[in-house]
Scaffold this active site. Structure first.
Site, PDB file in Angstrom:
ATOM      1  N   ASP A  29       0.855  -1.191   0.000  1.00 56.37           N
ATOM      2  CA  ASP A  29       0.000   0.000   0.000  1.00 56.37           C
ATOM      3  C   ASP A  29       0.892   1.242   0.000  1.00 56.37           C
ATOM      4  O   ASP A  29       1.870   1.323   0.740  1.00 56.37           O
ATOM      5  CB  ASP A  29      -0.931  -0.011   1.215  1.00 56.37           C
ATOM      6  CG  ASP A  29      -2.091   0.958   1.043  1.00 56.37           C
ATOM      7  OD1 ASP A  29      -3.229   0.485   0.915  1.00 56.37           O
ATOM      8  OD2 ASP A  29      -1.850   2.189   1.024  1.00 56.37           O
ATOM      9  N   ASN A  85     -12.864  -3.299   2.111  1.00 52.04           N
ATOM     10  CA  ASN A  85     -13.865  -2.238   2.149  1.00 52.04           C
ATOM     11  C   ASN A  85     -14.767  -2.391   0.930  1.00 52.04           C
ATOM     12  O   ASN A  85     -14.283  -2.538  -0.193  1.00 52.04           O
ATOM     13  CB  ASN A  85     -13.184  -0.865   2.114  1.00 52.04           C
ATOM     14  CG  ASN A  85     -12.412  -0.578   3.389  1.00 52.04           C
ATOM     15  OD1 ASN A  85     -12.874  -0.889   4.487  1.00 52.04           O
ATOM     16  ND2 ASN A  85     -11.231   0.007   3.250  1.00 52.04           N
ATOM     17  N   GLN A  92     -14.096   2.803   1.043  1.00 50.67           N
ATOM     18  CA  GLN A  92     -13.459   2.320  -0.183  1.00 50.67           C
ATOM     19  C   GLN A  92     -13.165   3.505  -1.099  1.00 50.67           C
ATOM     20  O   GLN A  92     -14.035   4.358  -1.330  1.00 50.67           O
ATOM     21  CB  GLN A  92     -14.355   1.307  -0.919  1.00 50.67           C
ATOM     22  CG  GLN A  92     -13.641   0.687  -2.118  1.00 50.67           C
ATOM     23  CD  GLN A  92     -14.459  -0.371  -2.846  1.00 50.67           C
ATOM     24  OE1 GLN A  92     -15.602  -0.667  -2.489  1.00 50.67           O
ATOM     25  NE2 GLN A  92     -13.862  -0.959  -3.870  1.00 50.67           N
ATOM     26  N   VAL A  94     -10.717   2.954  -3.975  1.00 51.92           N
ATOM     27  CA  VAL A  94     -10.365   2.408  -5.295  1.00 51.92           C
ATOM     28  C   VAL A  94     -11.377   1.315  -5.614  1.00 51.92           C
ATOM     29  O   VAL A  94     -11.444   0.299  -4.886  1.00 51.92           O
ATOM     30  CB  VAL A  94      -8.926   1.844  -5.310  1.00 51.92           C
ATOM     31  CG1 VAL A  94      -8.606   1.283  -6.692  1.00 51.92           C
ATOM     32  CG2 VAL A  94      -7.909   2.922  -4.930  1.00 51.92           C
ATOM     33  N   HIS A  98     -10.081  -5.361  -3.535  1.00 54.43           N
ATOM     34  CA  HIS A  98      -8.746  -5.680  -3.032  1.00 54.43           C
ATOM     35  C   HIS A  98      -8.849  -6.048  -1.565  1.00 54.43           C
ATOM     36  O   HIS A  98      -9.738  -5.564  -0.852  1.00 54.43           O
ATOM     37  CB  HIS A  98      -7.782  -4.503  -3.228  1.00 54.43           C
ATOM     38  CG  HIS A  98      -8.316  -3.202  -2.725  1.00 54.43           C
ATOM     39  ND1 HIS A  98      -9.237  -2.447  -3.428  1.00 54.43           N
ATOM     40  CD2 HIS A  98      -8.101  -2.526  -1.573  1.00 54.43           C
ATOM     41  CE1 HIS A  98      -9.546  -1.370  -2.739  1.00 54.43           C
ATOM     42  NE2 HIS A  98      -8.878  -1.391  -1.590  1.00 54.43           N
ATOM     43  N   HIS A 100      -6.886  -5.837   1.944  1.00 54.77           N
ATOM     44  CA  HIS A 100      -5.778  -5.271   2.721  1.00 54.77           C
ATOM     45  C   HIS A 100      -5.250  -6.363   3.654  1.00 54.77           C
ATOM     46  O   HIS A 100      -6.039  -7.074   4.289  1.00 54.77           O
ATOM     47  CB  HIS A 100      -6.258  -4.116   3.603  1.00 54.77           C
ATOM     48  CG  HIS A 100      -6.761  -2.924   2.863  1.00 54.77           C
ATOM     49  ND1 HIS A 100      -6.008  -1.779   2.698  1.00 54.77           N
ATOM     50  CD2 HIS A 100      -7.955  -2.676   2.270  1.00 54.77           C
ATOM     51  CE1 HIS A 100      -6.720  -0.871   2.025  1.00 54.77           C
ATOM     52  NE2 HIS A 100      -7.906  -1.390   1.766  1.00 54.77           N
TER      53      HIS A 100
HETATM   54  P1  5GP Z   1      -9.620   1.300  -0.073  1.00 56.40           P
HETATM   55  O1  5GP Z   1      -9.756   2.581   0.718  1.00 56.40           O
HETATM   56  O2  5GP Z   1     -10.245   1.434  -1.442  1.00 56.40           O
HETATM   57  O3  5GP Z   1     -10.046   0.076   0.657  1.00 56.40           O
HETATM   58  O4  5GP Z   1      -8.068   1.110  -0.268  1.00 56.40           O
HETATM   59  C1  5GP Z   1      -7.340   1.653  -1.313  1.00 56.40           C
HETATM   60  C2  5GP Z   1      -5.898   1.626  -0.893  1.00 56.40           C
HETATM   61  O5  5GP Z   1      -5.109   1.779  -2.059  1.00 56.40           O
HETATM   62  C3  5GP Z   1      -5.507   2.739   0.069  1.00 56.40           C
HETATM   63  O6  5GP Z   1      -5.015   2.167   1.273  1.00 56.40           O
HETATM   64  C4  5GP Z   1      -4.440   3.513  -0.688  1.00 56.40           C
HETATM   65  O7  5GP Z   1      -3.391   3.942   0.144  1.00 56.40           O
HETATM   66  C5  5GP Z   1      -3.977   2.530  -1.733  1.00 56.40           C
HETATM   67  N1  5GP Z   1      -3.536   3.128  -2.980  1.00 56.40           N
HETATM   68  C6  5GP Z   1      -4.176   4.089  -3.700  1.00 56.40           C
HETATM   69  N2  5GP Z   1      -3.488   4.389  -4.814  1.00 56.40           N
HETATM   70  C7  5GP Z   1      -2.388   3.585  -4.807  1.00 56.40           C
HETATM   71  C8  5GP Z   1      -1.291   3.441  -5.717  1.00 56.40           C
HETATM   72  O8  5GP Z   1      -1.179   4.087  -6.750  1.00 56.40           O
HETATM   73  N3  5GP Z   1      -0.359   2.505  -5.374  1.00 56.40           N
HETATM   74  C9  5GP Z   1      -0.448   1.750  -4.242  1.00 56.40           C
HETATM   75  N4  5GP Z   1       0.520   0.857  -4.016  1.00 56.40           N
HETATM   76  N5  5GP Z   1      -1.470   1.869  -3.367  1.00 56.40           N
HETATM   77  C10 5GP Z   1      -2.428   2.781  -3.648  1.00 56.40           C
END
Ligand code: 5GP
Length: 114
Positions: A29, A85, A92, A94, A98, A100
């Protein structure tokens, strides 16, 4: 519209894959919430868990087994948290499913939302 994770999987954005197979990839992340914070990302662009369907059963199981393997390989196999998420309302950001995988300090210190 293509998400950042779809672009990473397609190689359009460079990323260090800690693991990859025919079904998923694993990256760190970019904003870690724990000393070890990995993301297990299916190649199939399911926007969120709420939109997965029964045909995804084996894939979803595979993601958890890869999460387990990654936790073991990254030294947190004894205590780690997995979070999925599903929906903007729980954080969420993205919209490409996925998992975590977080660990490295006490679970009570880890965020539930990222
Ligand atoms: P969500 O909030 O959708 O469950 O988690 C998305 C995660 O993707 C976040 O923890 C964020 O830090 C991570 N993330 C967003 N953009 C990028 C990226 O370009 N590269 C990486 N490695 N992680 C990302």
């Amino acid at each position: 519209m293509s998400t950042i994770f779809a672009k990473i999987i397609a190689g359009e954005i460079p990323a260090d894959f800690l693991h990859e197979d025919e079904q998923c990839v694993v990256i760190r992340d970019i904003q870690p919430q724990a000393p070890v914070h990995l993301l297990v990302i299916p190649r199939k662009p399911i926007p969120k868990l709420a939109e997965a369907d029964p045909a995804d059963q084996a894939l979803l199981g595979h993601l958890l087994l890869v999460a387990r393997q990654m936790a073991h390989e990254h030294g947190i196999g004894d205590a780690f948290r997995t979070v999925i998420n599903s929906g903007a309302g729980v954080g969420q950001t993205v919209f490409h499913l996925h998992v975590h995988v977080m660990g490295g300090h006490r679970a009570s210190e880890q965020s539930l939302n990222s």
